[in-house]
Every structure is written in structure tokens, then in C-alpha cells.
Design an enzyme around this catalytic site. Structure first.
Site, PDB file in Angstrom:
ATOM      1  N   ASP A  60       0.812  -1.216   0.000  1.00 55.99           N
ATOM      2  CA  ASP A  60       0.000   0.000   0.000  1.00 55.99           C
ATOM      3  C   ASP A  60       0.842   1.261   0.000  1.00 55.99           C
ATOM      4  O   ASP A  60       0.328   2.357  -0.205  1.00 55.99           O
ATOM      5  CB  ASP A  60      -0.845   0.035   1.282  1.00 55.99           C
ATOM      6  CG  ASP A  60      -2.265  -0.415   1.026  1.00 55.99           C
ATOM      7  OD1 ASP A  60      -2.685  -0.411  -0.132  1.00 55.99           O
ATOM      8  OD2 ASP A  60      -2.935  -0.774   2.006  1.00 55.99           O
TER       9      ASP A  60
HETATM   10  C1  GLC Z   1      -0.637   2.834   5.898  1.00 52.66           C
HETATM   11  C2  GLC Z   1       0.138   1.669   6.413  1.00 52.66           C
HETATM   12  C3  GLC Z   1      -0.026   0.468   5.557  1.00 52.66           C
HETATM   13  C4  GLC Z   1      -1.482   0.219   5.354  1.00 52.66           C
HETATM   14  C5  GLC Z   1      -2.206   1.457   4.858  1.00 52.66           C
HETATM   15  C6  GLC Z   1      -3.680   1.185   4.783  1.00 52.66           C
HETATM   16  O1  GLC Z   1      -0.147   3.209   4.667  1.00 52.66           O
HETATM   17  O2  GLC Z   1       1.495   1.939   6.498  1.00 52.66           O
HETATM   18  O3  GLC Z   1       0.585  -0.641   6.148  1.00 52.66           O
HETATM   19  O4  GLC Z   1      -1.647  -0.797   4.417  1.00 52.66           O
HETATM   20  O5  GLC Z   1      -1.981   2.523   5.714  1.00 52.66           O
HETATM   21  O6  GLC Z   1      -4.434   2.254   4.378  1.00 52.66           O
HETATM   22  C1  GLC Z   2      -1.208  -3.525   5.600  1.00 57.71           C
HETATM   23  C2  GLC Z   2      -2.474  -3.536   4.792  1.00 57.71           C
HETATM   24  C3  GLC Z   2      -2.374  -4.454   3.607  1.00 57.71           C
HETATM   25  C4  GLC Z   2      -1.129  -4.171   2.833  1.00 57.71           C
HETATM   26  C5  GLC Z   2       0.110  -4.162   3.716  1.00 57.71           C
HETATM   27  C6  GLC Z   2       1.336  -3.713   2.984  1.00 57.71           C
HETATM   28  O1  GLC Z   2      -1.047  -4.756   6.218  1.00 57.71           O
HETATM   29  O2  GLC Z   2      -3.573  -3.904   5.585  1.00 57.71           O
HETATM   30  O3  GLC Z   2      -3.489  -4.338   2.775  1.00 57.71           O
HETATM   31  O4  GLC Z   2      -1.026  -5.138   1.847  1.00 57.71           O
HETATM   32  O5  GLC Z   2      -0.087  -3.285   4.801  1.00 57.71           O
HETATM   33  O6  GLC Z   2       1.323  -2.369   2.694  1.00 57.71           O
END
Ligand code: GLC
Ligand code: GLC
Length: 812
Positions: free
Chosen positions: A487
Site C-alpha cells: 500500500d
Molecule cells: C498505511 C500503512 C499500511 C497500510 C495502509 C492502509 O499506509 O502503512 O501498512 O496498508 O496505511 O491504508
Molecule cells: C497492511 C495492509 C495491507 C497491505 C500491507 C502492505 O497490512 O492492511 O493491505 O497489503 O499493509 O502495505
């Protein structure tokens, strides 16, 4: 250093001192009513939705840590001294403090100056309430006269509004008290049909429902004035901050014990029957009284507790293993499966790191979570899959999140996370492999929840594939959109405004940034859908999908290989990300694991080289880093990933979710030693010894462990709600132990470390119980299987015909 120990026979983690490095929590509730409870009774409760139906208040980011929860106070009438049996909030030096976190319950207690008090918290299987079952015992040889106080602070339902809109909220609180039951009914007079209640099994000496009346001005939970003075004023809270406090007197002869039961519950009344008498504003209590009566009865409490334990026996009974490694057994048999169920129930909404007011149900997250719980609750997994598919858009894309109460896509977050659709195919494939329920593919499911748009689930899966094909970039790799699995790799965001969302901002979408990770996911999804089509007798469609998978595989070969490992992406300018030509972020973990899982370059040796690079550049004693070298500055064209300090989160921590992909890849390549070694590095039970460094709970996975570039290498954060749970469960059970559901039966294909002489397992699968015995006879991975004493060819056991199947696998 440890703060407790595993009691495997009881399936409990026993915490023996209250000052754990962080609150170590547990979850109560399986259906509608949920509670978070820490080892010192902190936490909160809600009904279905952690934001919109919050029952009790909790203040995140507060000091001292974890202040606010289900607090009891005992007061010695002889000298006025008072304390809390759960340590918080008074933090007295209690003797024999223990917290036993079990499956769906927590038992916390201690002794103080000859008084032992233990409280068992749990949520019955089919009721919307939590029980606090308290036992107070006089261990001394003199009669003791005590006061007992209970306390909760109610939330005014919408947890976000409750924490922000004070000009209204300090005026709306309302309660009623009848007998020993305190009712919290804020907004009930207007548009709500629900209220909360806090009941006690004993007659009361007094009560409070207004926070300040209980605590006294400028005081906290550690020294409430009412407890100190032993005086409750029977306050009836209107406005300000409604609380529930019962005040009781206990007189205990030497050696005697008294049980007191409290219930904290949620109840809904029919809209046309809210009040009694009907023309009053008084809650109609006739519908809830029988429930309260039932659960205040100790016999029912014990029955409900036994039923809860039996339910967990059933759930965990789906797979039980006996291996040479206790950390494997403990996680597979108990805690990892348990955590998978918690991710099913809570997704990413409410933990001690997720405030319950932020994210709804993630599309990609929930599809992956399903891999970890489908075998335990197949019917509920089926519904989850259909709910997810119903938020899909007609173009095949998906709302990135949906809200659990409405099951509707979240407009604020929207779509264009281009990996999302592939996960629906992988989730559906996992469901079919477990259940063989092919009918689900015919199930009519709408797009975007719009009535009239229903199409069979199969068509939804086809559109998932088409979505990627419609979005290929200059190299023929899938466009990344807002982000892929990571993400925080935001290649189209270009955000220079503080506060702008990295996930939902697209300042430049030149249709250039491509993802090797989505390519790997696409290959996996296309192969799975191809196999599904074989089953449906649709050979042409199956061939077409295989052809697409082969085409994408070639593209990855041609444009996704960096020489020693797989590239991560191409950025907005068409430049490589995750290449040896980069100064930072030369190698990323995700494509190494996922490409091998997709079958890219296995025979040709590319996958093996990529895994070697993982070992050389990313593997550490605390797990495998997400990338190296860490980004030391913020890169506008990479986004959130470079916003984190080096070594944290997506910027080069051990992002535990990704480690099992490498374990699986190692198992696919036949290296059981390395697969298990990587598994154990992040296995929470194995890390119990270093709890002072790890800091999070030793019984569940955390999302992230600080990496080598951090200032706290080895420290975990964000425990409980993470895709790490499902994927580690899959890696150890399906690939290392090798017990793997497939479309046509159960495969038994372990890839074991050399030191293991075998293992045994019981697996329930499609109505039959498989007793599996694996014995090592030689050094290699070659397998010969016999089923019910008859040798079979290969490692796939066809669909069962009897209730019991005995499998023997000789390895080596
Ligand atoms: C933030 C977190 C990430 C997560 C995302 C969800 O970017 O660092 O881990 O997946 O929020 O919106
Ligand atoms: C968080 C989010 C997931 C994402 C991950 C890596 O765990 O929930 O959707 O894939 O971060 O960013």
C-alpha cells in the site's frame, strides 16, 4: 526475557507479571458482540462495528498506557485500603498476579493482603454481552469486610464523534437504573433502537452513573473518590460522561469465597416497542430482562463457558499436528488458527494499533484472511466471499474497503488498487479447494451492490482477470494504479502536501508505472481460474487463461528480471524500482516470493537465484526484511514507502506478511531446512524468550518487526490484525507440513527439514478425518504414499469415500 509461559494443555498463555512491555491483549466474541481485553483488564467493547456501535470508551495514545477498561476495586473496610485485582488501574503490588488469555476468554486475578480475587471475562457464543465472573476469597484467618466497586465508562456509540464532538456530546448522555441494572440509553429517545446495560447479580449498596460523581474532580481511575470514601451518591447521569458503577458489600468469613457476576451487554428493541409504558420515555425492558436473568445465573454462566470451550475444540479440531518442534505445534494447533479467526471477525478494524474508527474491511486483506480460516468456518467464508464480490465494480476492479455494517464499498477510499481483483480469484480458489462447493460459482452476485446487476460469481472472477488485461503498461506488465499489495509503494501519488493521503491521491497517472507483484498475482490467479474452468468442462476458456498466464510469465522473464533477482516495478518515468542499478531499495522481498509461487523461472533457476539473493541481502535473525537498502530520504515518486524512517514498516522492516511467501517458495524449491528456519525466525512462540525485545504478545503475529536500519532492530509492532496470520498458517501447514487442499482432493506433500524424523497430523477435510503419519527414511524429499494401507501414485489423495482415511507418507 519472558513475562509468562504457554500452558498448551489448557490452550492458554499465562502472563505472570502485569507490567508487560506493551499491553498484551485478547479478543472476546465470535458473532456480533466483541471485546478487546488486555492483561490488566484494559480495552473496550462494541457491537458489530467498532466505530458506529462502540459500547465503552477507550483512549488511544493515552498516558499511562492502557488506562481505561473493565475495572474492579476492592476496599478493605477495616483500614480503607483499596486495590484492583487486575493490577490496573491502582497498580498495587499484588501477589500471585496471573492473566490467563485463552480462546475467547481471559482470566485475570491476584491476591492482596489475604484476599484473592479472580475474574473470568468471556462472551457467550450466542449472546450480545460479556460476562465478568468474579470470585473473591478470604485466604486470611480473620473475617473480612469489603466493599466492591465495578466500573465502565460508556461511549456515546459513534466512537469518532464521541472523541471529537464535545459541544453536543457533553449534553446528550442518558441512563436509567433499575435494581442492580444500569442502562445506558444515550440517543435512545430519538433515532436509536439500542441501549447498553451493566448488570450485577447482587443487591447494591449504591451506584454511580456520572463519571465525575464516581472519580471526583481532577481524579483518575487509580483513586476514585467514591472508592476512597466508600460512599456512592446514586448519581443519575444526564449529559457529561455516563459511567456504570456498582457498589456492593462483601463479608467473608475466613476461607470463604463469594461469586459475583456482572454483565455488560447490548440490546435492541423493535422500533414500535421501545418504551414502556408506550407513551413514556422509559426503556421497555421486558425484552432484555430474561437475558439478564439467564446470564446472572451461575449455572448458565458455567454452561456458556463450557459451550465456548467446546466450540473452540471443534474449530481447532480441523487440524492438529504433532511434530518434533513445540513452536510449530503450538502455533498450528492453537494460536495461529485462533489469530486467523480474529482476523476473520475483526479484519483490520479494532486492535491496540487499529483504533476501530479507521479502516473498514479491506478487499485484499479479507480475501487473504480467508486463506487462514476457510477450513474452520466454511459457511461463513462463503458469505464473506459473496460480500466481497458484491463490492466489485463492473469493470472488474474493486472498492478497496467496505463497511461491515452496510457491506457497501467505501467511496472515500475508492478503487484503483490494481492488485485487488487478483485476490478475489485467489480467495475463491481457496474456498473451492477446501469445500468442493462448486455451486458457489453460479451464485448471483451484484456489482457495486446495485440490484439488477447480478451475475454469477464465475463472471466476477473472469472480470478480475480482464481488469488486469485492460491495464497493461509499456512493458506489458500490469499498471500499478494507486498501489499493489504494498500500500505504500505509491508510484502515481507524487504527494508534497502534508496530510494528503498516499493511498487515495493520484497527482500523476501517466499510465506508465507497472508492478511485477501484480504480474505474479495475475499469473497465479489466471492459473487458478484455468483449473476451475477445467472442472467446469470449459476447456477453451481454461486454455485461454493458461495462455495468458504463460504470456505474463514471459513478460516477467523479459522485463521483470534484474539479473540476480526479480525487479519490483517500473516507476512513473519508466525507470526500474528494486534493481541493482538503484542506490536505495535495490531488492524487494515481495516479487522474489510471489514470482516463485507463480511458478516463474523455477526450472530455469531464476527463482532459486532470487531466493539466494533474499538470503544474502534480506534475511536477518529476526526475519526477512522487506527491502534493502532502506530509503534514507523521502522520494516523491515512490510515495509512502520512503516516508517511514529507515527500518520501519514498509521501509525495510521485517514486514511479516511477506515472509511466508519466501517460506513457500523455499518449500516449492525443496529446501525444507531453510523454509522452516525462516518460519521459526518470526514464529511468536519461538520469540517468547526475547519478549523484552520483541515487546508484542508472544502468542500472535505482529505485522512488523523493526529492521536492521532501525534503532530498535527486533522490536515488533502492530500485533493481531495482519495478513501475517493467514499466510504463516498457509506456509507451515500447506507447504512445509504439506497438507494442502486442492480442487480434486487433499495433497500430502511435506517438505521437511533434514533433522525431522516425521510428524503426525489429523486433518478434517470435506467430511472425512485424515489420520496422517509422515516418516522420514532417507535424506531427500521423495515421497511414497499409501492410503488405508494401499500404495497410491503421486501425492494427491482423491476425494474421500469413507469417514476416516489413514495416510502414510514415507519421505526420503
Ligand atoms: C498505511 C500503512 C499500511 C497500510 C495502509 C492502509 O499506509 O502503512 O501498512 O496498508 O496505511 O491504508
Ligand atoms: C497492511 C495492509 C495491507 C497491505 C500491507 C502492505 O497490512 O492492511 O493491505 O497489503 O499493509 O502495505
Amino acid at each position: 526475557m519472558r513475562f509468562g509461559y504457554f500452558d498448551d494443555a489448557n490452550r492458554e498463555y499465562v502472563i505472570t507479571r502485569p507490567d508487560t512491555p506493551l499491553p498484551w491483549i485478547n479478543y472476546l466474541g465470535m458473532q456480533n458482540y466483541f471485546s478487546l481485553v488486555s492483561n490488566t483488564a484494559g480495552g473496550y467493547a462494541f457491537y458489530q462495528d467498532a466505530r458506529l456501535r462502540r459500547i465503552t470508551r477507550y483512549r488511544y495514545n493515552n498516558v499511562p498506557l492502557d488506562m481505561g477498561g473493565r475495572y474492579l476495586y476492592l476496599r478493605d473496610q477495616a483500614n480503607g485500603e483499596f486495590w484492583s485485582p487486575t493490577w490496573m488501574p491502582t497498580r498495587h503490588n499484588a501477589e500471585d498476579y496471573t492473566c490467563r488469555h485463552g480462546l475467547g476468554y481471559s482470566l485475570i486475578g491476584s491476591a492482596y493482603r489475604g484476599i484473592r480475587a479472580d475474574v473470568r471475562f468471556f462472551v457467550p457464543l450466542d449472546a450480545s454481552l460479556e460476562i465478568w465472573d468474579l470470585a473473591v476469597e478470604n485466604l486470611s484467618d480473620t473475617p473480612r469486610s469489603l466493599s466492591l466497586f465495578s466500573s465502565v465508562e460508556f461511549c456515546l456509540w459513534d466512537a469518532l464523534d464521541d472523541a471529537t464532538n464535545f459541544q453536543r456530546n457533553l449534553n446528550i448522555g442518558e441512563v436509567e437504573v433499575e435494581g442492580s441494572v444500569i442502562y445506558h440509553k444515550t440517543e435512545y429517545r430519538e433515532r436509536r433502537d439500542h441501549f447498553a446495560y451493566f448488570a450485577c447479580s447482587e443487591p447494591l449498596e449504591g451506584f454511580e452513573t456520572q463519571r465525575e460523581a464516581f472519580l471526583g474532580p481532577y481524579r483518575g481511575w487509580e483513586n476514585p473518590q467514591a472508592v476512597e470514601s466508600d460512599h456512592t451518591a446514586h448519581s443519575l447521569g444526564v449529559g457529561w460522561s455516563p459511567v456504570g458503577v456498582h457498589h456492593l458489600r462483601l463479608n467473608l468469613a475466613p476461607g470463604s469465597k463469594q461469586r459475583v457476576i456482572f454483565l455488560l451487554g447490548y440490546h435492541e428493541n423493535p422500533l414500535d416497542d421501545k418504551f414502556s409504558p408506550p407513551d413514556s420515555q422509559t426503556i421497555h425492558k421486558g425484552t432484555v430482562t430474561p437475558i439478564i436473568k439467564k446470564y446472572l445465573d451461575p449455572v448458565h454462566v458455567d454452561q456458556a463457558f463450557d459451550a465456548l470451550r467446546a466450540a473452540w475444540d471443534d474449530l481447532l479440531g480441523v487440524l492438529q499436528v504433532g511434530s518434533p518442534n513445540e513452536h510449530v505445534d503450538r502455533m498450528v494447533n492453537i494460536w495461529n488458527a485462533y489469530q486467523c479467526m480474529v482476523t476473520f471477525n475483526l479484519s483490520r478494524s479494532a486492535s491496540y494499533f487499529e483504533s476501530g474508527i479507521g479502516r473498514g474491511m479491506g478487499f485484499r486483506d479479507s480475501n487473504q484472511d480467508l486463506l487462514g480460516f476457510v477450513q474452520m468456518v466454511p459457511e461463513r467464508a462463503r458469505q464473506r466471499l459473496l460480500d466481497l464480490a458484491a463490492t466489485q465494480l463492473e469493470n472488474g476492479g474493486a472498492y478497496h474497503q467496505y463497511q461491515p455494517l452496510t457491506k457497501r464499498g467505501n467511496d472515500a477510499v475508492g478503487s484503483n488498487f490494481n492488485d485487488d481483483p487478483a485476490w478475489l480469484v485467489l480467495g475463491a480458489a481457496a474456498y473451492l479447494k477446501e469445500t468442493g462447493d462448486w455451486d458457489i460459482l453460479e451464485e448471483p452476485v451484484p456489482y457495486e451492490n446495485q440490484p439488477g446487476t447480478e451475475a454469477p460469481l464465475l463472471e466476477h472472477l473472469q472480470r478480475c482477470i480482464q481488469y488486469t488485461l485492460d491495464r497493461l503498461g509499456p512493458h506489458g506488465l500490469p499498471l500499478i494504479g494507486r498501489a499493489d499489495w504494498n500500500d505504500c509503494l505509491n508510484l502515481n501519488t507524487f504527494s508534497d502536501q502534508p496530510g494528503e493521503s498516499f493511498q487515495t491521491t493520484t497527482n500523476r497517472d501517466g499510465k506508465v508505472a507497472e508492478s511485477v507483484v501484480i504480474a505474479a498475482l495475475f499469473i497465479m490467479a489466471a492459473k487458478e481460474l484455468s483449473a476451475i474452468n477445467v472442472h467446469l468442462g470449459l476447456a477453451d476458456e481454461s486454455d485461454r487463461l493458461n495462455h495468458l498466464a504463460a504470456g505474463m510469465t514471459e513478460t516477467v522473464w523479459e522485463h521483470g528480471w534484474d539479473g540476480d533477482w526479480f525487479l519490483r516495478a517500473y516507476d512513473h518515468f519508466g525507470d526500474v524500482v528494486g534493481s541493482k542499478t538503484c542506490t536505495e531499495g535495490k531488492i524487494f522481498i515481495e516479487p522474489q516470493g510471489l514470482c516463485a509461487m507463480a511458478g516463474v523461472g523455477i526450472e530455469e533457476g531464476l527463482a532459486g537465484r532470487a531466493l539466494k539473493a533474499v538470503e544474502n541481502y534480506l534475511a536477518t535473525e529476526h526475519g526477512i526484511l522487506l527491502l534493502q537498502p532502506a530509503f534514507k530520504q523521502y522520494y516523491l515518486h515512490l510515495g509512502e514507502i520512503s516516508s517511514y524512517p529507515p527500518g520501519y514498516k514498509e521501509n525495510a522492516s521485517v514486514f511479516c506478511h511477506t515472509n511466508p511467501w519466501v517460506m513457500i517458495a523455499e518449500a516449492i524449491l525443496g529446501d525444507g531446512d531453510r523454509a522452516l528456519d525462516y518460519y521459526l525466525r518470526i514464529n511468536p512462540s519461538q520469540r517468547e524468550e526475547i519478549s523484552d525485545l520483541h515487546r508484542c504478545e508472544p502468542y500472535v503475529y505482529a505485522q512488523t518487526i523493526a529492521g536492521t536500519d532501525s534503532t530498535s532492530f527486533g522490536e515488533a509492532k502492530n500485533s493481531w490484525l495482519t495478513g501475517t496470520a493467514a499466510w504463516n498458517y498457509v506456509a507451515i501447514t500447506q507447504w512445509i507440513l504439506g497438507i494442502r487442499p486442492e480442487f480434486d482432493g487433499l495433497r500430502v506433500e511435506p517438505v521437511l527439514p533434514h533433522g525431522w524424523d516425521g510428524f503426525q497430523a489429523t486433518r478434517k477435510f470435506r467430511g472425512a478425518t485424515y489420520e496422517i503419519q509422515v516418516v522420514r527414511q532417507g535424506k531427500g524429499n521423495a515421497l511414497s504414499l499409501s492410503v488405508d494401507g494401499e500404495p497410491i501414485k503421486g501425492t494427491l489423495i482423491p476425494a474421500p469415500t469413507a469417514d476416516k482415511v489413514a495416510v502414510k507418507a514415507v519421505i526420503g
